[in-house]
Enzyme design. Structure first.
Site, mmCIF file in Angstrom:
data_model
loop_
_atom_site.group_PDB
_atom_site.id
_atom_site.type_symbol
_atom_site.label_atom_id
_atom_site.label_comp_id
_atom_site.label_asym_id
_atom_site.label_seq_id
_atom_site.Cartn_x
_atom_site.Cartn_y
_atom_site.Cartn_z
ATOM 1 N N THR A 151 61.707 61.502 5.290
ATOM 2 C CA THR A 151 61.465 62.177 4.872
ATOM 3 C C THR A 151 62.950 61.295 3.632
ATOM 4 O OG1 THR A 151 62.144 64.156 5.871
ATOM 5 C CG2 THR A 151 62.600 64.722 4.295
ATOM 6 N N SER A 328 59.112 100.592 -28.067
ATOM 7 C CA SER A 328 60.068 102.163 -27.446
ATOM 8 C C SER A 328 59.554 103.270 -26.757
ATOM 9 C CB SER A 328 60.722 102.510 -28.703
ATOM 10 O OG SER A 328 61.755 103.383 -28.204
ATOM 11 N N SER A 329 60.073 103.712 -26.092
ATOM 12 C CA SER A 329 59.636 104.484 -25.215
ATOM 13 C C SER A 329 60.140 106.082 -25.803
ATOM 14 C CB SER A 329 60.406 104.379 -23.587
ATOM 15 O OG SER A 329 61.297 104.992 -23.689
ATOM 16 N N LYS A 334 57.386 102.131 -33.343
ATOM 17 C CA LYS A 334 57.966 100.405 -33.395
ATOM 18 C C LYS A 334 57.776 99.833 -31.873
ATOM 19 C CE LYS A 334 63.221 99.647 -32.057
ATOM 20 N NZ LYS A 334 62.872 98.140 -31.247
#
Length: 478
Positions: A151, A328-329, A334
């Protein structure tokens, strides 16, 4: 896992065993018992090897070259070699990637990744040879696919090959973004605006010059990335466990490099000192720094875009970013600069990943750095996020930017910074008095110069002509 058309797995299993005992592996799966244990042990990030196809392809290329070298040395039968090589070629073409299921974050210095590759390749080779999965007496993950390897040399070499290929895709996307900035630089070459330093009015420039500077600074990053990624061309194949080459033929290292060059098409070389190369992660630090540098520059540009588009009524508002979604909520109308914002956040993650690479590299002890998996995960995550982020920035932001030309010109005419252009003609002291009066009286520098008869209108208009304020101009002695 069975095929793209299958709805159900059969429920059958096949018995496999390892150092720790026996386990039943789902019959259809190409991975084996060691991969199964790794799945159980490392449920860490949810991001598995198959998230990064370039890494899987790098593993297959290394196994392909090793099989050819072992065959040339007479250590592996022709039929087994051909089957392993065929399986590797299929993986490079994109097949069986869904069977690479080990978490990118893992203990064991990458052993689970290496064994996942060994088992998938061995089981596919068994099918090609006409046997069933798990019949390892005919093609074994360790005895055949991992022959002459550890490895500790196969894994980092695979990673380096994958990073070289990933860098090509990263710089391709970067070039596309630069092209967009160049186009905007030409489009806005006539738009006069106010330059700013320390967020204060400075001197006039064009919006085209501003965007041209973005294109130029990003162009530097292509050179830096390509320069640093070349460090990955030096590998440690043949080092096996710690660099001494134990369990490999004396001629194996040279032969596997020759085959690896052919398989990858890359001018790969072996390190002069394999013991040093097996423990050193300096190349990862250098490349990570270049990736971070790109992220920092992208973030700075996105900061600028957010500032220049701020408002629309109470900010700078010199440019318009394309509206992507309601902002925006609660605040109607916006619209936020969401694309630059997401690129900023990508940059923060990349900067953090670079610190992770640094700390993991420092944590190496003695003959091996066991922290390589988190180095690998950090680099591939950074590259993938930057690629996606730059594509998003190009198509959903830069290409759609428009200029508010009248707003830009109004800000120039009403800026105190305009007095800087008059400094060579009126002197620093007079210009300072003008600037102070303009600021306190809320009047324009232009009007004050004419009122005080410091220059004629013709002289003033000539000095303040846009084409005379955005480049060097022949001066006369005061």
């Amino acid at each position: 896992m069975t095929s793209s058309a299958a709805q159900y797995e059969s429920g059958q299993t096949r018995p496999e065993h390892d150092l720790l005992g026996d386990r039943n592996v789902p019959f259809e799966y190409y991975y084996g018992i060691q991969t199964l244990r790794a799945i159980e042990n490392f449920n860490i990030s949810g991001v598995t090897l198959n998230f990064f196809p370039a890494l899987i392809e790098g593993l297959a290329m290394v196994k392909h070259a090793a099989a050819l070298a072992n065959n040339e040395l007479g250590l592996m039968e022709d039929d087994v070699t051909k089957a392993i090589c065929a399986a590797c070629e299929e993986i490079v073409q994109g097949k069986y990637h869904n069977h690479f299921v080990v978490d990118m974050i893992q203990g064991g210095a990458g052993t689970s990744t290496n064994m996942n590759a060994n088992e998938v390749i061995a089981n596919r080779a068994l099918e090609i040879l006409g046997h069933e999965k798990g019949q390892y007496e005919f093609c074994h993950p360790n005895n055949h696919v991992n022959l002459s390897q550890s490895t500790n040399d196969a894994y980092p070499t695979s990673v380096k090959i994958a990073l070289i290929n990933s860098n090509k895709k990263l710089t391709d996307v970067l070039r596309m973004l630069i092209e967009s900035f160049d186009k905007k630089a030409k489009e806005f070459s006539h738009v006069i605006k106010m330059g700013r330093t320390q967020l204060q009015d400075a001197v006039p420039m064009t919006l085209g010059q501003e965007f041209g500077a973005y294109a130029a600074t990003l162009s530097e990053e292509i050179e830096r990335l390509d320069q640093n990624v070349k460090l990955f061309l030096e590998v440690n194949m043949g080092a096996t466990a710690i660099g001494t080459g134990i369990n490999s033929d004396p001629d194996y290292a040279d032969k596997v490099i020759t085959h690896l060059r052919k398989v990858t098409g890359m001018p790969i070389v072996n390190s002069v000192n394999l013991v040093e190369a097996t423990q050193d992660t300096g190349a990862f630090i250098m490349y990570s720094a270049a990736v971070k540098r790109l992220a920092v520059k992208l973030s700075k540009i996105c900061n600028d875009l957010r500032l220049l588009s701020s408002g629309p009524r109470t900010g700078i508002n010199e440019i318009n970013l394309p509206p992507m979604q309601p902002g925006s909520s609660i605040m109607p109308g916006k619209v936020n600069p969401v694309i630059p914002e997401v690129v900023n956040q990508i940059a923060f993650k990349v900067i953090g990943n670079d610190l992770t690479v640094t700390l993991a590299s420092e944590a190496g002890q003695l003959e091996l750095n066991v922290m390589e998996p988190v180095i690998v995960q950090s680099l591939f995550e950074s590259i993938e996020m930057l690629k996606n982020g730059m594509m998003t920035l190009k198509y959903r932001c830069i290409d759609g930017i428009t200029a508010n030309e009248e707003r830009c010109l109004w800000l120039v005419h009403n800026s105190i910074g305009l007095v800087t252009a008059l400094n060579p003609y009126l002197g620093y002291e007079v210009s300072t008095i003008l600037a102070k009066e303009a600021l306190t009286s809320n009047r324009s520098v232009y009007d004050l110069v004419l009122e005080k008869k410091l220059m004629s209108k013709e002289e003033l208009d000539n000095v303040l002509a846009p084409e005379n304020m955005i480049k060097p101009r022949k001066m006369t002695k005061q």
